[in-house]
Design a protein around this motif. Structure first.
Motif, PDB file in Angstrom:
ATOM      1  N   ALA A 167      81.833   5.654  57.856  1.00 36.26           N
ATOM      2  CA  ALA A 167      80.576   6.172  57.306  1.00 36.26           C
ATOM      3  C   ALA A 167      79.659   5.042  56.866  1.00 36.26           C
ATOM      4  O   ALA A 167      78.437   5.084  57.070  1.00 36.26           O
ATOM      5  CB  ALA A 167      80.871   7.110  56.152  1.00 36.26           C
ATOM      6  N   LYS A 168      80.206   4.009  56.255  1.00 36.35           N
ATOM      7  CA  LYS A 168      79.389   2.868  55.851  1.00 36.35           C
ATOM      8  C   LYS A 168      78.863   2.104  57.052  1.00 36.35           C
ATOM      9  O   LYS A 168      77.750   1.563  57.029  1.00 36.35           O
ATOM     10  CB  LYS A 168      80.214   1.945  54.963  1.00 36.35           C
ATOM     11  CG  LYS A 168      80.549   2.529  53.597  1.00 36.35           C
ATOM     12  CD  LYS A 168      81.348   1.542  52.776  1.00 36.35           C
ATOM     13  CE  LYS A 168      81.668   2.112  51.397  1.00 36.35           C
ATOM     14  NZ  LYS A 168      82.474   1.160  50.572  1.00 36.35           N
ATOM     15  N   ALA A 169      79.663   2.073  58.136  1.00 38.35           N
ATOM     16  CA  ALA A 169      79.246   1.324  59.317  1.00 38.35           C
ATOM     17  C   ALA A 169      78.083   1.991  60.031  1.00 38.35           C
ATOM     18  O   ALA A 169      77.168   1.313  60.529  1.00 38.35           O
ATOM     19  CB  ALA A 169      80.428   1.157  60.265  1.00 38.35           C
ATOM     20  N   VAL A 170      78.084   3.320  60.112  1.00 40.13           N
ATOM     21  CA  VAL A 170      77.024   4.028  60.846  1.00 40.13           C
ATOM     22  C   VAL A 170      75.801   4.270  59.976  1.00 40.13           C
ATOM     23  O   VAL A 170      74.690   4.425  60.479  1.00 40.13           O
ATOM     24  CB  VAL A 170      77.555   5.348  61.414  1.00 40.13           C
ATOM     25  CG1 VAL A 170      78.702   5.095  62.391  1.00 40.13           C
ATOM     26  CG2 VAL A 170      77.997   6.300  60.319  1.00 40.13           C
ATOM     27  N   GLY A 171      75.979   4.350  58.658  1.00 37.54           N
ATOM     28  CA  GLY A 171      74.853   4.564  57.765  1.00 37.54           C
ATOM     29  C   GLY A 171      74.719   6.015  57.336  1.00 37.54           C
ATOM     30  O   GLY A 171      75.340   6.932  57.884  1.00 37.54           O
ATOM     31  N   LYS A 172      73.858   6.206  56.333  1.00 35.87           N
ATOM     32  CA  LYS A 172      73.643   7.522  55.736  1.00 35.87           C
ATOM     33  C   LYS A 172      72.920   8.444  56.710  1.00 35.87           C
ATOM     34  O   LYS A 172      71.917   8.074  57.312  1.00 35.87           O
ATOM     35  CB  LYS A 172      72.848   7.362  54.450  1.00 35.87           C
ATOM     36  CG  LYS A 172      72.566   8.666  53.720  1.00 35.87           C
ATOM     37  CD  LYS A 172      71.772   8.407  52.439  1.00 35.87           C
ATOM     38  CE  LYS A 172      71.462   9.706  51.730  1.00 35.87           C
ATOM     39  NZ  LYS A 172      70.679   9.472  50.465  1.00 35.87           N
ATOM     40  N   GLY A 173      73.455   9.667  56.852  1.00 39.92           N
ATOM     41  CA  GLY A 173      72.826  10.680  57.668  1.00 39.92           C
ATOM     42  C   GLY A 173      73.045  10.522  59.161  1.00 39.92           C
ATOM     43  O   GLY A 173      72.522  11.337  59.937  1.00 39.92           O
ATOM     44  N   VAL A 174      73.802   9.538  59.580  1.00 37.52           N
ATOM     45  CA  VAL A 174      74.064   9.326  61.005  1.00 37.52           C
ATOM     46  C   VAL A 174      75.409   9.972  61.348  1.00 37.52           C
ATOM     47  O   VAL A 174      76.433   9.635  60.743  1.00 37.52           O
ATOM     48  CB  VAL A 174      74.088   7.824  61.350  1.00 37.52           C
ATOM     49  CG1 VAL A 174      74.390   7.636  62.834  1.00 37.52           C
ATOM     50  CG2 VAL A 174      72.767   7.175  60.957  1.00 37.52           C
ATOM     51  N   PRO A 175      75.430  10.891  62.302  1.00 34.79           N
ATOM     52  CA  PRO A 175      76.704  11.549  62.641  1.00 34.79           C
ATOM     53  C   PRO A 175      77.650  10.590  63.375  1.00 34.79           C
ATOM     54  O   PRO A 175      77.216   9.712  64.109  1.00 34.79           O
ATOM     55  CB  PRO A 175      76.278  12.712  63.531  1.00 34.79           C
ATOM     56  CG  PRO A 175      74.960  12.305  64.094  1.00 34.79           C
ATOM     57  CD  PRO A 175      74.297  11.439  63.061  1.00 34.79           C
ATOM     58  N   PHE A 176      78.910  10.807  63.183  1.00 37.26           N
ATOM     59  CA  PHE A 176      79.961  10.032  63.871  1.00 37.26           C
ATOM     60  C   PHE A 176      81.154  10.925  64.104  1.00 37.26           C
ATOM     61  O   PHE A 176      81.291  11.973  63.480  1.00 37.26           O
ATOM     62  CB  PHE A 176      80.346   8.789  63.059  1.00 37.26           C
ATOM     63  CG  PHE A 176      80.900   9.084  61.690  1.00 37.26           C
ATOM     64  CD1 PHE A 176      82.274   9.185  61.477  1.00 37.26           C
ATOM     65  CD2 PHE A 176      80.038   9.280  60.604  1.00 37.26           C
ATOM     66  CE1 PHE A 176      82.788   9.466  60.233  1.00 37.26           C
ATOM     67  CE2 PHE A 176      80.547   9.565  59.353  1.00 37.26           C
ATOM     68  CZ  PHE A 176      81.918   9.664  59.162  1.00 37.26           C
ATOM     69  N   GLU A 177      82.029  10.504  65.007  1.00 40.40           N
ATOM     70  CA  GLU A 177      83.176  11.330  65.397  1.00 40.40           C
ATOM     71  C   GLU A 177      84.309  11.198  64.393  1.00 40.40           C
ATOM     72  O   GLU A 177      84.596  10.097  63.891  1.00 40.40           O
ATOM     73  CB  GLU A 177      83.682  10.924  66.788  1.00 40.40           C
ATOM     74  CG  GLU A 177      82.703  11.235  67.899  1.00 40.40           C
ATOM     75  CD  GLU A 177      83.270  10.879  69.250  1.00 40.40           C
ATOM     76  OE1 GLU A 177      84.380  10.308  69.295  1.00 40.40           O
ATOM     77  OE2 GLU A 177      82.600  11.163  70.267  1.00 40.40           O
ATOM     78  N   SER A 178      84.946  12.327  64.141  1.00 41.16           N
ATOM     79  CA  SER A 178      86.102  12.335  63.253  1.00 41.16           C
ATOM     80  C   SER A 178      87.337  11.854  64.007  1.00 41.16           C
ATOM     81  O   SER A 178      87.370  11.878  65.245  1.00 41.16           O
ATOM     82  CB  SER A 178      86.340  13.735  62.711  1.00 41.16           C
ATOM     83  OG  SER A 178      86.779  14.595  63.755  1.00 41.16           O
ATOM     84  N   PRO A 179      88.357  11.413  63.292  1.00 38.59           N
ATOM     85  CA  PRO A 179      89.592  11.004  63.972  1.00 38.59           C
ATOM     86  C   PRO A 179      90.230  12.173  64.724  1.00 38.59           C
ATOM     87  O   PRO A 179      90.075  13.337  64.342  1.00 38.59           O
ATOM     88  CB  PRO A 179      90.478  10.521  62.817  1.00 38.59           C
ATOM     89  CG  PRO A 179      89.547  10.237  61.696  1.00 38.59           C
ATOM     90  CD  PRO A 179      88.416  11.193  61.846  1.00 38.59           C
ATOM     91  N   LEU A 180      90.940  11.849  65.778  1.00 38.69           N
ATOM     92  CA  LEU A 180      91.658  12.876  66.545  1.00 38.69           C
ATOM     93  C   LEU A 180      92.934  13.233  65.794  1.00 38.69           C
ATOM     94  O   LEU A 180      93.759  12.353  65.490  1.00 38.69           O
ATOM     95  CB  LEU A 180      91.983  12.338  67.935  1.00 38.69           C
ATOM     96  CG  LEU A 180      92.556  13.340  68.945  1.00 38.69           C
ATOM     97  CD1 LEU A 180      91.562  14.463  69.201  1.00 38.69           C
ATOM     98  CD2 LEU A 180      92.910  12.637  70.238  1.00 38.69           C
ATOM     99  N   GLU A 181      93.088  14.498  65.493  1.00 40.05           N
ATOM    100  CA  GLU A 181      94.237  14.954  64.707  1.00 40.05           C
ATOM    101  C   GLU A 181      94.910  16.130  65.389  1.00 40.05           C
ATOM    102  O   GLU A 181      94.279  16.870  66.154  1.00 40.05           O
ATOM    103  CB  GLU A 181      93.811  15.359  63.293  1.00 40.05           C
ATOM    104  CG  GLU A 181      93.264  14.218  62.453  1.00 40.05           C
ATOM    105  CD  GLU A 181      92.858  14.678  61.065  1.00 40.05           C
ATOM    106  OE1 GLU A 181      92.623  13.830  60.212  1.00 40.05           O
ATOM    107  OE2 GLU A 181      92.780  15.912  60.855  1.00 40.05           O
ATOM    108  N   LEU A 182      96.193  16.286  65.080  1.00 43.43           N
ATOM    109  CA  LEU A 182      96.962  17.452  65.521  1.00 43.43           C
ATOM    110  C   LEU A 182      97.374  18.198  64.262  1.00 43.43           C
ATOM    111  O   LEU A 182      98.361  17.854  63.599  1.00 43.43           O
ATOM    112  CB  LEU A 182      98.186  17.013  66.331  1.00 43.43           C
ATOM    113  CG  LEU A 182      98.990  18.143  66.990  1.00 43.43           C
ATOM    114  CD1 LEU A 182      98.152  18.852  68.046  1.00 43.43           C
ATOM    115  CD2 LEU A 182     100.265  17.591  67.627  1.00 43.43           C
ATOM    116  N   VAL A 183      96.594  19.217  63.924  1.00 40.75           N
ATOM    117  CA  VAL A 183      96.829  19.940  62.677  1.00 40.75           C
ATOM    118  C   VAL A 183      98.101  20.773  62.767  1.00 40.75           C
ATOM    119  O   VAL A 183      98.950  20.751  61.869  1.00 40.75           O
ATOM    120  CB  VAL A 183      95.612  20.818  62.335  1.00 40.75           C
ATOM    121  CG1 VAL A 183      95.875  21.593  61.042  1.00 40.75           C
ATOM    122  CG2 VAL A 183      94.351  19.972  62.208  1.00 40.75           C
TER     123      VAL A 183
END
Length: 228
Positions: A167-183
């Motif tokens: 989140a800090k790398a992309v900045g405020k308000g910029v969408p980014f992908e969540s980690p791939l998880e197996l719930v």
């Protein structure tokens, strides 16, 4: 051999018990075994390889299926839907609160695992058209190890697990992908369960059949002697 007399008539000769012909149908088998030879020929089912060979085949199968988990992990990473996150500078939120990305990721993994299980079971059946406990165990263990490897590989090759840093790398308000998880961790059992079910079905339908037992009554008794 004796001849029986009844009312002045001569009947068929009577054979004493100790002079019965060797192939009499009611003769008891000797101490060495049955008087008839053991059945041979194409109707006798093949017992297959020995236990040691089956164990080696099962070990090789386990390694191959575990290695195939690499392909499953890459396919999962490529086909799984992405969940978009966004940060407001203080916390991370889902960009689409009504999205089903996490459920879609689990569903993609399960569908791929089911396909891998069916293909691996069919390949094993074509390689060896009969069952066997070692082979079935190798099919189940290999499928489970392949699923675990695919899960870990997809997670490690996917987006970073450090959401704060991302989140800090992309900045405020910029969408980014969540980690791939197996719930749903139960999806790890999809591969071995599908493999066992398909292999059992193929063996039941197309596997070798045991020949029906045939009663062997021995040669017919000798004809009675001609009347005198």
């Amino acid at each position: 051999m004796a001849t029986a007399w009844h009312d002045g008539r001569v009947t068929a000769p009577l054979t004493p018990p100790h002079e019965q012909p060797p192939n009499h149908p009611w003769q008891q088998p000797s101490a060495g075994g049955s008087p008839h030879h053991a059945p041979t020929g194409p109707d006798v089912p093949d017992d297959g390889p020995g236990t040691a060979v089956e164990v080696r085949q099962a070990a090789v199968l386990t390694v191959i299926l575990a290695a195939a988990g690499v392909l499953l992990g890459l396919l999962w990473l490529w086909l799984a839907p992405r969940v978009q996150l966004v940060s407001n500078g203080e916390a991370v939120f889902l960009k689409d609160t009504e999205g089903e990305g996490a459920v879609g990721s689990d569903g993609t993994f399960m569908l791929l695992a089911l396909g891998f299980g069916a293909l691996s079971a069919a390949a094993v059946f074509l390689f060896r058209r009969r069952g066997g406990i070692p082979l079935v165990v190798g099919l189940a263990v290999g499928g489970l190890l392949g699923s675990v490897l695919a899960w870990q590989l997809g997670v490690r090759l996917g987006p970073t697990q450090d959401l704060v840093a991302q989140a800090k790398a992309v900045g405020k308000g910029v969408p980014f992908e969540s980690p791939l998880e197996l719930v749903a961790k139960g999806a790890l059992l999809a591969w071995p369960m599908a493999a066992l079910a398909v292999h059992l079905g193929l063996t039941a339908v197309f596997g070798p059949r045991d020949p029906e037992p045939q009663l062997d009554w021995g040669p017919p008794p000798p004809p009675p002697a001609a009347r005198q």
